[in-house]
Write an enzyme that holds these catalytic residues in place. Structure first.
Site, short mmCIF file in Angstrom:
data_model
loop_
_atom_site.label_atom_id
_atom_site.label_comp_id
_atom_site.label_asym_id
_atom_site.label_seq_id
_atom_site.Cartn_x
_atom_site.Cartn_y
_atom_site.Cartn_z
CG ASN A 292 28.29 -68.63 -49.02
OD1 ASN A 292 28.78 -67.65 -49.57
ND2 ASN A 292 28.99 -69.45 -48.27
CG ASP A 311 27.28 -54.52 -42.22
OD1 ASP A 311 28.45 -54.39 -41.82
OD2 ASP A 311 26.29 -54.50 -41.45
CB CYS A 351 33.18 -54.75 -38.33
SG CYS A 351 32.90 -56.52 -38.55
#
Length: 407
Positions: A292, A311, A351
């Site tokens: 994690n 990302d 995103c």
């Protein structure tokens, strides 16, 4: 053909919906529909008219969806036959040839509303097309669309050996469709015997599992952002967080990073990243970990890396969860800034289109303030041009990508 000669069911909408359509946004919401002049089948085309009965456009109707109508044309003379959709497909293909150049073999061919095919995604991985259909109107005509797209590509000398559908997403049920995945069968096209393929991007080869990988199997939108991030990696000790199948990590390793540690919570993704490293002969200076990222960033001692790449997946997919997402983004960015030495480098992105550029930048400023550092911007980037942004459709503008030096 005049609009009133097509005999579509007319749907009257409120002024708010009319304004949005006139401004160029193609959606009409359920709360904006005033009346239907007659019953109509879900997935069929309807004519949208203003409160005064003026023609606004034609779109796919779906009583199951909060987006009640997805407008595909505002031209009263359009005829919605096979030729109409073939022209649309050709426009999308010609655009990709122009903006992608030598990268045309691996790119997004259809990007939903941005290409005026609402709810349709088509990604090309070499000789495999992977599709996702999220609107009922497109679902009903997809056999014709796939045949025409395949024909266009073959006429242009492109080899395509299969079309795979990734319709295993819950949003389809909210649109009145079932979830499914598998090869789409077209006459004369044998079904491939594997759901893996190989692609090359930025000189790096990847194995793409388009049956089980996230989304359509590989994230094409970061293609040129990976290249930009790699340009900073030479000689650096790199931590790639949320590595997925290793794309940023591999770009950094190929660019001459001293070492690259790639982390993801998915063991399957990490295994694929390791396969990709071996495929490219880059495993010698790379290491991988299933963990994690939030926990990892809190547990790292000192300043073990001088370049961190963040990302993450979309932390928010609705307006209701934006505040929680902001906390998540701030946590990982704050921790990364604290871990980096002065002069270190940070690549960070979001995103989610709900996480607007304004909100994302505000979060980064707050994280830098709390970390007691300053951010020297190197580049601000967006998604690659095969995922075009329509300024009148904010949902198409979703990827924010920044490169900073921490000073």
């Amino acid at each position: 053909m005049a609009a009133d000669a097509r005999k579509f069911v007319r749907v009257q909408i409120i002024r708010k919906g009319e304004i949005r359509l006139r401004e160029g946004h193609p959606w009409v919401y359920d709360t904006e529909v005033v009346s239907l002049e007659a019953p109509c089948e879900d997935g069929s085309l309807v004519e949208v008219v203003s409160p005064r009965g003026r023609y606004l456009g034609v779109g796919f109707y779906n009583s199951c969806s909060k987006i009640r109508i997805r407008v595909i044309s505002t031209n009263a003379n359009d005829r919605f036959d096979r030729d109409f959709f073939r022209r649309r497909l050709k426009h999308a293909w010609e655009y990709r040839k122009t903006v992608m150049g030598a990268d045309i073999g691996c790119c997004r061919l259809i990007f939903g509303e941005a290409d005026q095919f609402p709810g349709l995604t088509v990604d090309r991985f070499g000789d495999i097309l992977v599709t996702q259909t999220l609107s009922l109107g497109i679902e009903k005509i997809k056999p014709m669309l796939f045949e025409e797209l395949l024909g266009l590509l073959r006429e242009d000398g492109q080899t395509i050996r299969g079309i795979y559908e990734r319709n295993d997403v819950s949003i389809r049920r909210r649109e009145g469709m079932e979830e499914n995945k598998g090869f789409f069968r077209l006459e004369g096209m044998p079904v491939p015997d594997s759901t893996e393929t190989r692609i090359q991007e930025n000189g790096i080869r990847y194995i793409v599992d388009f049956e089980n990988g996230q989304k359509t199997g590989f994230f094409l939108d970061q293609k040129y952002n990976r290249r930009a991030a790699a340009a900073l990696a030479g000689g650096k000790k790199v931590l790639d967080c949320f590595t997925h199948t290793g794309s940023f990590a591999l770009n950094a390793a190929k660019a001459g990073a001293a070492c690259v540690h790639a982390v993801d919570i998915s063991a399957d993704a990490v295994a694929m990243a390791q396969r990709n490293a071996r495929l490219n002969g880059l495993e010698a200076n790379m290491s991988f970990e299933t963990a994690n990222v939030f926990d990892l960033l809190h547990s790292l001692p000192g300043q073990p890396y001088d370049y961190i790449i963040l990302d993450p997946p979309a932390f928010t997919k609705s307006h209701q969860t934006v505040d929680a997402a902001l906390r998540g983004y701030k946590e990982i960015n704050l921790r990364a800034m604290k871990l980096l030495p002065r002069g270190g480098y940070l690549a960070t992105c979001s995103c989610s289109h709900f996480m607007t550029e304004e909100l994302f930048c505000k979060m980064l400023r707050a994280a830098a303030f709390d970390a007691k550092v300053a951010l020297r911007q190197i580049e601000a980037r967006q998604q690659s041009p095969d995922h075009p942004i329509l300024w009148n459709v904010p949902e198409t503008n979703y990827l924010k990508f920044y490169l900073f030096q921490v000073v």
